[in-house]
Motif scaffolding. Structure first.
Motif, PDB file in Angstrom:
ATOM      1  N   GLU A 146       0.764  -1.134   0.091  1.00 37.54           N
ATOM      2  CA  GLU A 146       0.103   0.074  -0.068  1.00 37.54           C
ATOM      3  C   GLU A 146       0.888   1.269  -0.157  1.00 37.54           C
ATOM      4  O   GLU A 146       0.714   2.237  -0.790  1.00 37.54           O
ATOM      5  CB  GLU A 146      -1.125   0.079   1.235  1.00 37.54           C
ATOM      6  N   LEU A 147       1.825   1.140   0.886  1.00 40.01           N
ATOM      7  CA  LEU A 147       2.883   2.334   0.728  1.00 40.01           C
ATOM      8  C   LEU A 147       3.560   2.619  -0.524  1.00 40.01           C
ATOM      9  O   LEU A 147       3.625   3.602  -1.128  1.00 40.01           O
ATOM     10  CB  LEU A 147       4.139   2.154   1.862  1.00 40.01           C
ATOM     11  N   ALA A 148       4.100   1.399  -1.102  1.00 35.45           N
ATOM     12  CA  ALA A 148       4.456   1.613  -2.515  1.00 35.45           C
ATOM     13  C   ALA A 148       3.383   2.416  -3.648  1.00 35.45           C
ATOM     14  O   ALA A 148       3.990   3.107  -4.205  1.00 35.45           O
ATOM     15  CB  ALA A 148       5.095   0.131  -2.967  1.00 35.45           C
ATOM     16  N   ARG A 149       2.115   1.694  -3.493  1.00 34.76           N
ATOM     17  CA  ARG A 149       1.433   2.112  -4.612  1.00 34.76           C
ATOM     18  C   ARG A 149       0.972   3.729  -4.055  1.00 34.76           C
ATOM     19  O   ARG A 149       0.779   4.291  -5.188  1.00 34.76           O
ATOM     20  CB  ARG A 149       0.268   1.167  -4.546  1.00 34.76           C
ATOM     21  N   THR A 150       0.786   4.066  -3.001  1.00 35.24           N
ATOM     22  CA  THR A 150       0.519   5.457  -2.743  1.00 35.24           C
ATOM     23  C   THR A 150       1.632   6.249  -3.278  1.00 35.24           C
ATOM     24  O   THR A 150       1.109   7.426  -3.498  1.00 35.24           O
ATOM     25  CB  THR A 150       0.444   5.588  -1.150  1.00 35.24           C
ATOM     26  N   ASN A 151       3.039   5.983  -3.309  1.00 35.37           N
ATOM     27  CA  ASN A 151       3.849   6.525  -3.755  1.00 35.37           C
ATOM     28  C   ASN A 151       4.246   6.392  -5.327  1.00 35.37           C
ATOM     29  O   ASN A 151       5.429   6.709  -5.787  1.00 35.37           O
ATOM     30  CB  ASN A 151       5.160   6.654  -3.118  1.00 35.37           C
ATOM     31  N   GLY A 152       3.290   5.740  -5.964  1.00 41.09           N
ATOM     32  CA  GLY A 152       3.591   5.730  -7.398  1.00 41.09           C
ATOM     33  C   GLY A 152       4.410   4.656  -7.927  1.00 41.09           C
ATOM     34  O   GLY A 152       4.848   4.410  -8.958  1.00 41.09           O
TER      35      GLY A 152
END
Length: 245
Positions: A146-152
């Protein structure tokens, strides 16, 4: 009449307090002190992260986040990483998913990769940092995704590699737990339209441990094991690059 004088008896209570001197603590080795003070190993890649732009191209970066299986990859088959300069290895031996989660920002997000390849969870099942349930491990991996996807950052989530028994913690019977964790990861990847990299199916033997010719200890791949994983990784990274999610 014989009157006797009452006998006076004096009781003297003597309280003895034994104040023992506190036992002296045994000196803690320097390496252990550092480990206790830096539980998540935040300093491990600190210098390497500062030099990342000098050693790796900024375009199409791929960060491999994990434990010893990831860290040793670069040592066992360094030619693979020489051929893929855009791959940044951020594995730390012995780490569990809560430790990986704590260092995720500095060792993944701040490097601004295009793609994350996430492989973790086996050390949690081995109890490296204490007991952990499959759901807790899964939750930590989901938090990182989730952290990765939030940061593109596009995500490749890897299956946990097969293990029949951990040589440093024998008798834990991890087979069914690994299978269950992989089921959760594969289901999540499908629901979120992420790339699921299945090392498990091609590396397991009839006992659902790792094939003997792929590992020396049943946990960590040897050169043959990594060379089996490498084309699967390259293919998964290519698929993630095309993924709209």
């Amino acid at each position: 009449m014989n009157l006797r004088k009452p006998l006076k008896i004096t009781f003297i209570l003597v309280c003895v307090f034994n104040f023992a001197a506190p036992a002296q603590e045994k000196p803690v080795p320097a390496a252990q002190k550092i480990k206790e003070q830096d539980w998540a190993a935040l300093k491990f890649y600190q210098q390497a992260n500062q030099n990342a732009d000098l050693e790796h191209p900024k375009e199409n970066r791929v960060v491999l986040m994990g434990n010893s299986i990831t860290q040793l990859w670069q040592r066992v088959d360094s030619n693979f990483f020489k051929a893929h300069k855009n791959y940044i290895n951020r594995g730390i031996s012995g780490q569990t998913t809560p430790q990986m989660l704590l260092r995720f920002r500095q060792d993944v997000i701040n490097l601004k990769p295009r793609i994350l390849v996430l492989l973790g969870g086996t050390n949690d099942l081995a109890g490296n940092t204490g007991p952990a349930t499959v759901d807790e491990i899964f939750g930590n991996l989901v938090s990182m995704m989730e952290l990765a996807r939030t940061n593109g950052i596009k995500v490749v989530i890897c299956s946990v590699l097969p293990v029949y028994d951990y040589p440093w913690r024998k008798g834990l019977e991890p087979v069914e737990k690994i299978a269950r964790l992989n089921e959760l990861l594969q289901k999540y990847a499908k629901e979120q339209q992420l790339v699921y990299l299945d090392y498990y199916q091609v590396m397991k033997d009839e006992r659902k441990g790792m094939k003997a010719d792929l590992s020396g200890d049943g946990v960590h791949p040897n050169l043959k094991g990594y060379q089996l994983m490498e084309p699967l990784l390259v293919s998964a990274v290519a698929a993630a690059g095309k993924n709209k999610k």
